[in-house]
Design an enzyme around this catalytic site. Structure first.
Site, PDB file in Angstrom:
ATOM      1  NE  ARG A  21       3.188  -7.050   0.995  1.00 31.19           N
ATOM      2  CZ  ARG A  21       2.624  -6.220   1.066  1.00 31.19           C
ATOM      3  NH1 ARG A  21       1.114  -6.359  -0.079  1.00 31.19           N
ATOM      4  NH2 ARG A  21       1.967  -5.387   1.755  1.00 31.19           N
TER       5      ARG A  21
ATOM      6  CE1 TYR B 233     -18.881   3.424  10.264  1.00 33.65           C
ATOM      7  CE2 TYR B 233     -17.136   3.091  11.379  1.00 33.65           C
ATOM      8  CZ  TYR B 233     -18.285   3.755  10.934  1.00 33.65           C
ATOM      9  OH  TYR B 233     -19.030   3.586  12.056  1.00 33.65           O
TER      10      TYR B 233
ATOM     11  CE  LYS C 122       2.991  -9.050   4.543  1.00 35.96           C
ATOM     12  NZ  LYS C 122       3.795 -10.174   5.396  1.00 35.96           N
TER      13      LYS C 122
ATOM     14  CG  HIS D 161       0.905  -0.358   3.835  1.00 36.19           C
ATOM     15  ND1 HIS D 161       1.514   0.990   3.465  1.00 36.19           N
ATOM     16  CD2 HIS D 161       1.194  -1.302   3.167  1.00 36.19           C
ATOM     17  CE1 HIS D 161       2.918   0.312   3.031  1.00 36.19           C
ATOM     18  NE2 HIS D 161       3.014  -0.858   2.678  1.00 36.19           N
TER      19      HIS D 161
ATOM     20  NE  ARG E 233       5.697  -3.803  -0.815  1.00 39.38           N
ATOM     21  CZ  ARG E 233       3.912  -3.425  -0.931  1.00 39.38           C
ATOM     22  NH1 ARG E 233       3.955  -3.607  -2.021  1.00 39.38           N
ATOM     23  NH2 ARG E 233       3.125  -2.783   0.236  1.00 39.38           N
TER      24      ARG E 233
ATOM     25  CG  HIS F  90       9.791  -5.220   0.200  1.00 40.14           C
ATOM     26  ND1 HIS F  90       8.603  -6.120   0.204  1.00 40.14           N
ATOM     27  CD2 HIS F  90       9.965  -4.628   1.160  1.00 40.14           C
ATOM     28  CE1 HIS F  90       8.311  -5.397   1.297  1.00 40.14           C
ATOM     29  NE2 HIS F  90       8.532  -4.717   1.120  1.00 40.14           N
TER      30      HIS F  90
END
Length: 438
Positions: free
Chosen positions: A247, A387, A286, A377, A353, A350
């Site tokens: 980013r 998990y 992020k 993400h 990405r 951007h």
């Protein structure tokens, strides 16, 4: 025979004079005016409680409480008695409920919710959330008892925001309402959450995906970047953005001590040391947790070229006028516009990405978890996140970023699809063979 009581009048009440001892003026039905030697005149109501005991209630002083009002209070008490309720106990319970309600207003619960949540947020985010609920919720809901609020009351507030056209804010405020009212349920103030039914009740902004070039134009993009006549550091920043697809803020505020050339690893911290006078310079990864970015051979070579330009500074991409401030947030997009691209239609920084993500997925080589982790993400499934949150998939991602860099190089001369590049012959020089043998 029962004594006949002549009803009082305002003139009689006003003319009553104090005596040496208390004396009473009866109005009937248990209501009388007690006149004290001090001159104070007090309304009292004598009655039989539902359990048979005698009861005596005090309504207030005359003339603050007039004759008509005192009779109204008597009528209310008689109605309660007819229902089998003790007026004194009813008044006491009502006062308790009013006190409880005043201490458990929406604002009180909202501030308690915010205090509980603030520990999970950054200081800046916590301040923004509080500012939003103070500005958009407290004026209409703040003083109201939490138990009184219904779905329609909450919706009115959202509709006011919606009319302003602040659709993104509407969504955020609705989430705040759900959280605040959930706290009220958990603390026993209400039995169900009225904010749950707000979903879909307001307009939402249509998702607008940031522009990205189709993959068959990657070669064209790379040629334009290499031929860019702008600042050398800008050209290198644009190419590095394409290679590592992080980013904008993660790139702009990067420091040299985050790069480990020996391990070919870029560690983006969850939060960085703020730079005085530079907005949002504290931003790191992020999700506010450290993000590991494996570096391909091509990315390392680019960073070595950058190091020759800014290696003596803290910032990797220092500004062109003041080295302790980062390059502008519009630098990469400005360079793309200089190359002839419309950053609102064709491609923006951007959008790199999206190009990388689609290529990795279309190749068929990489696991979903590996791609998502490389993209940094956040896992939306809370149970699943519990998990996999520590799973870095680093070995797979090392191969992944090298494959992407090689794929970009392969497209310099002519376009090849991600799938075809991933399924070339065994003799092809690429990490694919390593991936297949793993």
């Amino acid at each position: 025979m029962a004594r006949t009581v002549t009803a009082l009048s305002d003139s009689k009440c006003e003319a009553a004079k104090p005596r040496d001892k208390d004396h009473t003026l009866f109005d009937g039905g248990g209501l009388y005016l007690l006149v004290k030697p001090s001159g104070v005149k007090t309304w009292r109501f004598k009655f039989a409680r539902p359990d048979g005991r005698q009861g005596l209630a005090t309504f207030g002083n005359y003339p603050a409480l007039g004759l008509k009002a005192a009779r109204a209070r008597r009528a209310e008490a008689l109605e309660l008695l007819a229902l089998g309720k003790d007026p004194i106990e009813h008044a006491r319970q009502t006062k308790i409920e009013e006190t409880y309600a005043s201490a458990n207003t929406f604002e009180a619960l909202a501030r308690e919710w915010h205090a509980n949540m603030a520990g999970k947020w950054s200081e800046g985010h916590a301040a923004r959330v509080l500012a939003e609920i103070e500005a958009d919720l407290f004026p209409a809901l703040g003083k109201r008892p939490i138990a009184e609020l219904k779905t329609r009351d909450l919706l009115i507030v959202l509709k006011v925001i919606e009319k302003r056209g602040a659709l993104d804010l509407v969504g955020r405020v609705r989430q705040r309402l759900v959280g605040i009212m959930r706290t009220a349920v958990q603390l026993g103030h209400i039995d169900s959450n009225p904010a749950n039914d707000l979903q879909g009740a307001t307009a939402t902004r249509k998702v607008k995906h940031l522009p990205a070039l189709p993959l068959d134009r990657i070669g064209e993009l790379m040629q334009r970047i290499e031929a860019d006549t702008g600042r050398t550091l800008t050209r290198l920043a644009t190419m590095l953005t394409l290679l590592v697809f992080i980013r904008s803020s993660e790139l702009r505020f990067a420091r040299w001590d985050e790069i480990d050339f020996d391990r070919a690893m870029w560690t983006i911290p969850g939060e960085r040391q703020p730079i005085e006078g530079v907005k949002n310079s504290h931003r790191g990864a992020k999700m506010a947790t450290p993000h590991l970015v494996p570096l391909s051979r091509q990315a390392l070579e680019l960073l070595r070229q950058v190091q020759q330009l800014t290696g003596r500074f803290d910032l990797i991409f220092a500004g062109d006028h003041v080295h302790w401030k980062p390059m502008s947030e519009n630098t990469v997009n400005k360079s793309l516009r200089r190359m002839g691209y419309d950053t609102k239609v064709d491609v923006c920084g951007h959008g790199f990405r999206a190009m990388a993500c689609s290529s990795l997925i279309e190749s068929g080589l990489w696991s979903r978890d590996g791609v998502e982790r490389q993209m940094s993400h956040q896992e939306r499934n809370g149970v699943r996140a519990a998990y996999i949150h520590k799973a870095e998939h680093l070995e797979e991602r090392r191969l992944m970023v090298q494959w992407w860099a090689d794929y970009l190089d392969a497209n310099r001369k002519e376009h090849i699809t991600p799938y075809d590049f991933a399924h070339r012959g065994e003799s092809a020089v690429n990490v694919v063979s390593i991936k297949r043998n793993a």
